[in-house]
Design an enzyme around this catalytic site. Structure first.
Site, PDB file in Angstrom:
ATOM      1  CB  VAL A   1      -0.987   0.031   1.182  1.00 32.08           C
ATOM      2  CG1 VAL A   1      -2.003  -1.098   1.063  1.00 32.08           C
ATOM      3  CG2 VAL A   1      -0.263  -0.004   2.523  1.00 32.08           C
TER       4      VAL A   1
ATOM      5  CE1 TYR B   1       0.389   2.095  14.697  1.00 30.89           C
ATOM      6  CE2 TYR B   1      -0.424   2.916  16.800  1.00 30.89           C
ATOM      7  CZ  TYR B   1      -0.582   2.121  15.682  1.00 30.89           C
ATOM      8  OH  TYR B   1      -1.706   1.347  15.544  1.00 30.89           O
TER       9      TYR B   1
ATOM     10  CB  THR C   1      -3.710  -8.370  15.906  1.00 28.13           C
ATOM     11  OG1 THR C   1      -2.799  -7.256  15.961  1.00 28.13           O
ATOM     12  CG2 THR C   1      -5.135  -7.857  15.980  1.00 28.13           C
TER      13      THR C   1
END
Length: 252
Positions: free
Chosen positions: A67, A157, A192
């Site tokens: 991406v 982040y 996750t």
């Protein structure tokens, strides 16, 4: 068994679909009748997602995509349209990150985190918007509590997810009069494989790290996927420009 529900007859693009939240989102939308283009750079794990969907009676194709690369995104969008038709919804889930003292953060890490999280979201939106404008549809981006509040040891982040928040709002306003809805979800820590990337520095402040925790614990991929699907479906047809927190009260 596929439930021909909220996404029946629709084409959905889900990035980061090889694992975690992306996989949960792809499976949920496919389970409600959507034809899913599952995008990621991890071929084997991506195929697992597609196999799980098709074995349950759903429709999905794997499209290897970086991406952060405009050529890869453009090529993938052409492939999606050729295989499934123009997209009706795009879920930008792909993301990476890590903890580091800002004074020790590598420039390559900074570039890669912003490249995937922010530039990747922008490129996917840019590639999909002409189809959404022609055929109707919406975009759901994945931001983070890190885009809504300061977090220690995660400057890149936080910057990337803060950018996703403002990108979402900017696009929502730009396309408000043209019928394309753009929203975002902002999860807290999601349980996750990506959590493994967020090992705090050995000397991290326990008090600062404690501010990132909620009594609710980590949110599950399925819980966040439900919020994404709500915004992407007609259930959320009056919502645009929203940043929906799914964070156990962290930003309350």
């Amino acid at each position: 068994m596929v439930d021909v529900g909220r996404f029946g007859g629709r084409v959905a693009v889900v990035t980061g679909a090889a694992s975690g939240l992306g996989r949960a989102t792809a499976k949920l939308i496919a389970g409600e009748g959507g034809a899913v283009a599952a995008l990621d750079i991890s071929d084997k794990a991506l195929q697992t997602t597609v196999d799980e969907i098709t074995s349950a009676g759903g429709t999905a194709v794997a499209v290897r995509t970086d991406v952060s690369d405009p050529d890869s995104v453009a090529s993938s969008m052409k492939e999606i349209v050729a295989q499934l038709g123009p997209p009706n919804t795009v879920c930008n889930v792909a993301g990476i990150g890590k903890f580091a003292h800002t004074t020790e953060a590598a420039f390559d890490d900074w570039q890669r985190i912003l490249g995937v999280n922010l530039t990747g979201t922008f490129l996917m939106c840019q590639a999909a918007l002409p189809h959404l404008l022609d055929n109707g549809g919406n975009i759901v981006n994945v931001a983070s509590t890190a885009g809504l509040m300061g977090q220690p040891y995660s400057a890149a982040y936080c910057a990337s997810k803060g950018g996703v928040v403002q990108l979402t709002k900017a696009l929502a306003v730009e396309y408000l009069e043209r019928g394309v809805r753009i929203n975002a979800v902002a999860p807290g820590g999601v349980d996750t494989p990506m959590l493994g990337q967020f090992a705090p520095p050995p000397d991290a402040s326990k008090r600062l790290m404690a501010k990132l925790m909620t009594p609710f614990g980590f949110v599950t991929p399925d819980q966040v996927a439900k919020a994404i699907a709500f915004l992407a479906s007609d259930d959320g047809d009056y919502i645009t420009g929203a940043i929906v927190s799914v964070d156990g009260g962290l930003t309350a």
